[in-house]
Design a protein around this motif. Structure first.
Motif, PDB file in Angstrom:
ATOM      1  N   ASP A 266       0.825  -1.207   0.000  1.00  0.00           N
ATOM      2  CA  ASP A 266       0.000   0.000   0.000  1.00  0.00           C
ATOM      3  C   ASP A 266       0.862   1.260   0.000  1.00  0.00           C
ATOM      4  OD1 ASP A 266      -2.123  -1.728   0.109  1.00  0.00           O
ATOM      5  OD2 ASP A 266      -2.489  -1.476   2.254  1.00  0.00           O
ATOM      6  N   TRP A 267       1.892   1.265   0.843  1.00  0.00           N
ATOM      7  CA  TRP A 267       2.783   2.424   0.902  1.00  0.00           C
ATOM      8  C   TRP A 267       3.560   2.573  -0.404  1.00  0.00           C
ATOM      9  CZ3 TRP A 267       3.584   6.898   2.820  1.00  0.00           C
ATOM     10  CH2 TRP A 267       4.847   7.488   2.833  1.00  0.00           C
ATOM     11  N   GLY A 268       3.921   1.447  -1.030  1.00  0.00           N
ATOM     12  CA  GLY A 268       4.622   1.509  -2.306  1.00  0.00           C
ATOM     13  C   GLY A 268       3.796   2.185  -3.377  1.00  0.00           C
ATOM     14  N   GLY A 269       2.486   1.904  -3.410  1.00  0.00           N
ATOM     15  CA  GLY A 269       1.626   2.571  -4.370  1.00  0.00           C
ATOM     16  C   GLY A 269       1.559   4.067  -4.130  1.00  0.00           C
ATOM     17  N   HIS A 270       1.500   4.474  -2.858  1.00  0.00           N
ATOM     18  CA  HIS A 270       1.466   5.896  -2.541  1.00  0.00           C
ATOM     19  C   HIS A 270       2.758   6.591  -2.983  1.00  0.00           C
ATOM     20  CE1 HIS A 270       0.754   9.603  -0.312  1.00  0.00           C
ATOM     21  NE2 HIS A 270       1.932   9.451   0.257  1.00  0.00           N
ATOM     22  N   VAL A 271       3.893   5.971  -2.700  1.00  0.00           N
ATOM     23  CA  VAL A 271       5.172   6.568  -3.082  1.00  0.00           C
ATOM     24  C   VAL A 271       5.290   6.661  -4.603  1.00  0.00           C
ATOM     25  CG1 VAL A 271       7.673   6.250  -3.032  1.00  0.00           C
ATOM     26  CG2 VAL A 271       6.330   5.814  -0.981  1.00  0.00           C
ATOM     27  N   ALA A 272       4.854   5.619  -5.317  1.00  0.00           N
ATOM     28  CA  ALA A 272       4.943   5.635  -6.785  1.00  0.00           C
ATOM     29  C   ALA A 272       4.085   6.745  -7.369  1.00  0.00           C
ATOM     30  CB  ALA A 272       4.522   4.283  -7.342  1.00  0.00           C
ATOM     31  N   ARG A 273       2.930   7.031  -6.766  1.00  0.00           N
ATOM     32  CA  ARG A 273       2.059   8.090  -7.289  1.00  0.00           C
ATOM     33  C   ARG A 273       2.612   9.479  -7.054  1.00  0.00           C
ATOM     34  NH1 ARG A 273      -1.782   4.161  -5.812  1.00  0.00           N
ATOM     35  NH2 ARG A 273      -1.862   4.874  -3.650  1.00  0.00           N
ATOM     36  N   LEU A 274       3.590   9.611  -6.171  1.00  0.00           N
ATOM     37  CA  LEU A 274       4.244  10.908  -5.982  1.00  0.00           C
ATOM     38  C   LEU A 274       4.977  11.349  -7.240  1.00  0.00           C
ATOM     39  CD1 LEU A 274       5.720  10.560  -2.374  1.00  0.00           C
ATOM     40  CD2 LEU A 274       3.695  11.850  -3.075  1.00  0.00           C
ATOM     41  N   LYS A 275       5.312  10.406  -8.089  1.00  0.00           N
ATOM     42  CA  LYS A 275       5.967  10.733  -9.362  1.00  0.00           C
ATOM     43  C   LYS A 275       5.147  11.728 -10.158  1.00  0.00           C
ATOM     44  CE  LYS A 275       7.618   8.549 -13.629  1.00  0.00           C
ATOM     45  NZ  LYS A 275       7.774   7.248 -14.341  1.00  0.00           N
ATOM     46  N   HIS A 277       2.059  13.340  -8.633  1.00  0.00           N
ATOM     47  CA  HIS A 277       1.427  14.324  -7.766  1.00  0.00           C
ATOM     48  C   HIS A 277       2.422  15.270  -7.096  1.00  0.00           C
ATOM     49  CE1 HIS A 277      -2.317  12.276  -8.438  1.00  0.00           C
ATOM     50  NE2 HIS A 277      -1.889  11.151  -7.880  1.00  0.00           N
ATOM     51  N   ASP A 278       3.592  14.782  -6.733  1.00  0.00           N
ATOM     52  CA  ASP A 278       4.564  15.641  -6.026  1.00  0.00           C
ATOM     53  C   ASP A 278       5.969  15.071  -6.203  1.00  0.00           C
ATOM     54  OD1 ASP A 278       5.800  17.500  -4.477  1.00  0.00           O
ATOM     55  OD2 ASP A 278       4.739  17.045  -2.617  1.00  0.00           O
ATOM     56  N   ASN A 280       8.781  16.377  -6.313  1.00  0.00           N
ATOM     57  CA  ASN A 280       9.835  17.034  -5.531  1.00  0.00           C
ATOM     58  C   ASN A 280       9.795  16.634  -4.057  1.00  0.00           C
ATOM     59  OD1 ASN A 280      10.857  18.513  -7.754  1.00  0.00           O
ATOM     60  ND2 ASN A 280       9.239  20.047  -7.504  1.00  0.00           N
ATOM     61  N   ARG A 281       8.822  15.833  -3.674  1.00  0.00           N
ATOM     62  CA  ARG A 281       8.736  15.379  -2.281  1.00  0.00           C
ATOM     63  C   ARG A 281       9.972  14.562  -1.929  1.00  0.00           C
ATOM     64  NH1 ARG A 281       4.213  13.675   0.903  1.00  0.00           N
ATOM     65  NH2 ARG A 281       2.979  15.144  -0.330  1.00  0.00           N
ATOM     66  N   LEU A 282      10.508  14.805  -0.745  1.00  0.00           N
ATOM     67  CA  LEU A 282      11.735  14.135  -0.317  1.00  0.00           C
ATOM     68  C   LEU A 282      11.568  12.623  -0.345  1.00  0.00           C
ATOM     69  CD1 LEU A 282      14.596  14.213   0.875  1.00  0.00           C
ATOM     70  CD2 LEU A 282      13.546  14.395   3.147  1.00  0.00           C
ATOM     71  N   THR A 283      10.393  12.135   0.051  1.00  0.00           N
ATOM     72  CA  THR A 283      10.148  10.692   0.070  1.00  0.00           C
ATOM     73  C   THR A 283      10.393  10.076  -1.292  1.00  0.00           C
ATOM     74  OG1 THR A 283       8.487  11.009   1.797  1.00  0.00           O
ATOM     75  CG2 THR A 283       8.457   8.912   0.606  1.00  0.00           C
ATOM     76  N   TYR A 284       9.856  10.698  -2.331  1.00  0.00           N
ATOM     77  CA  TYR A 284      10.000  10.144  -3.677  1.00  0.00           C
ATOM     78  C   TYR A 284      11.435  10.283  -4.185  1.00  0.00           C
ATOM     79  CZ  TYR A 284       9.370   9.358  -8.645  1.00  0.00           C
ATOM     80  OH  TYR A 284       9.489   8.880  -9.922  1.00  0.00           O
ATOM     81  N   ARG A 285      12.073  11.392  -3.889  1.00  0.00           N
ATOM     82  CA  ARG A 285      13.449  11.596  -4.366  1.00  0.00           C
ATOM     83  C   ARG A 285      14.408  10.584  -3.754  1.00  0.00           C
ATOM     84  NH1 ARG A 285      15.934  16.124  -3.009  1.00  0.00           N
ATOM     85  NH2 ARG A 285      14.452  16.896  -1.475  1.00  0.00           N
ATOM     86  N   VAL A 286      14.218  10.292  -2.461  1.00  0.00           N
ATOM     87  CA  VAL A 286      15.074   9.297  -1.812  1.00  0.00           C
ATOM     88  C   VAL A 286      14.757   7.901  -2.331  1.00  0.00           C
ATOM     89  CG1 VAL A 286      15.615   8.209   0.403  1.00  0.00           C
ATOM     90  CG2 VAL A 286      15.418  10.693   0.252  1.00  0.00           C
ATOM     91  N   PHE A 287      13.473   7.621  -2.564  1.00  0.00           N
ATOM     92  CA  PHE A 287      13.059   6.310  -3.063  1.00  0.00           C
ATOM     93  C   PHE A 287      13.720   5.990  -4.406  1.00  0.00           C
ATOM     94  CE2 PHE A 287      10.055   4.553  -6.201  1.00  0.00           C
ATOM     95  CZ  PHE A 287      10.116   3.221  -5.833  1.00  0.00           C
TER      96      PHE A 287
END
Length: 372
Positions: A266-275, A277-278, A280-287
């Motif tokens: 579930d968290w993986g789907g949220h992080v992938a959607r940051l591509k 939606h956001d 520049n979010r630190l979470t996505y950049r580190v991922f």
């Protein structure tokens, strides 16, 4: 600045002259704090870029300071850089009338414990914790040994505490079992799985979660060992009784190891959607800094994933299960919530057949990079 404190509609004090701070609970305090901290942080980030402090990610961006409310964390690639960053940050804080006691600062590194890496601030040595101990971050424990032992033990301890706090209801046999399981999920499970989507557990750690949960369930059912009954026979009998009760009342029951794995999907789907939606979010950049797919692609260019001495290096990647069970395009699939939910539900997941280079590197084989 002057303040007036009103106790009720008719009672208030005379004006009080104040030159610093705001009264506790003042609605303007968070806004003024953020305005001041943003300016301070901007100055610090500019200084970091000028002196090349922090960690440079694969996309060319930098991570130097992480802020959340009145908490901050500095990111550096060696202890000397961290020392210089800390001194610069404390100096900026002092300009605004703030301070962070040096004796309360804690830092950690992936370098071997017991090394010579250390530094002092204003003549006071800062606390360096062992890599396997780490430090607490917003209710979770971050360690630097690529394991989750401290975090798992902390969560299990808190889950036990939540269980016994609610024991008067969870252990009451006059309350229907579905109701007690629902209360357990709302209290014990919620305590255990706080921010658990980023966990990357081993088989042994998943087994510890399942064993602890079944121990709680046995206590809720008031089951005891018969005289002369072996522990293995008792556990088998207890699990059978639980299954019969759940089947009789038609309640879906998931063990903690399954829930922890599902939360990662579930968290993986949220992080992938940051591509989208956001990005520049630190979470996505580190991922995406060291994404499993990128690692595999680089392996092919480095002696088929081997070092010069023909030994494989294994790393433990959080997103590996998404690649294996959903497929190489899992990040694109995650943009469609319904499709991703269908494919990521554990009952529906089946390992995908990877291309040859993924099959060869199934155990996260990768080339050694600078810094390990």
């Amino acid at each position: 600045m002057k303040s007036v404190f009103r106790l009720d509609a008719d009672t208030k004090n005379d004006e009080i002259e104040r030159s610093r701070s705001l009264p506790q609970g003042d609605l303007a305090a968070p806004c003024l704090f953020n305005i001041t901290l943003d300016r301070l942080a901007t100055r610090f980030i500019v200084l970091c870029r000028k002196r090349k402090w922090g960690k440079k990610l694969e996309d060319g961006t930098w991570v130097d300071i992480i802020l959340f409310a009145d908490n901050y964390w500095l990111v550096a690639v060696n202890h000397k850089m961290l020392e210089n960053m800390t001194k610069a940050w404390l100096s900026l804080l002092a300009e605004y009338g703030w301070e962070a006691p040096a004796e309360e600062l804690t830092w950690c590194t992936t370098q071997e414990d017991g090394g010579t890496a250390k530094f002092e601030i204003n003549g006071k040595r800062t606390l360096r914790t062992e890599a396997a101990v780490g430090f607490k971050v917003l209710g979770t424990y971050v360690t630097f040994d690529n394991r989750y032992e401290v975090e798992i033990e902390n969560r299990l301890t808190r889950a036990d505490r939540a269980f016994w706090v609610n024991w008067s209801l969870l252990g009451c046999v006059s309350v229907p079992l579905p109701k007690r399981l629902s209360v357990c999920k709302a209290t014990v499970n919620a305590t255990l799985f706080w921010c658990a989507g980023s966990w990357n557990l081993t088989r042994d750690q998943n087994e510890r979660l399942r064993v602890r949960q079944m121990r709680h369930i046995r206590r809720m059912l008031r089951l005891k060992r018969w005289v002369g009954e072996g522990m293995g026979d008792f556990l088998h009998r207890a699990n059978g009784i639980l299954k019969e009760k759940l089947d009789a009342i038609g309640v879906d029951f998931e063990t903690w190891d399954i829930q922890a794995t599902q939360l990662c999907f579930d968290w993986g789907g949220h992080v992938a959607r940051l591509k989208v939606h956001d990005p520049n979010r630190l979470t996505y950049r580190v991922f995406k800094h060291w994404d499993y797919g990128m690692i595999v692609s680089k392996i092919e260019n480095q002696n088929h994933g081997k070092q010069c001495h023909n030994r494989y290096i294994h790393i433990w990647r959080w997103e590996y299960n998404m690649y294996r069970h959903i497929g190489l395009k899992w990040q694109d699939i995650a943009q469609n919530r319904d499709e991703y939910k269908e494919k990521s539900t554990l009952q529906n997941t089946r390992p995908q057949r990877e291309p040859s280079h993924l099959r060869r590197n199934l155990l996260f084989r990768c080339v050694q990079q600078d810094g390990g």
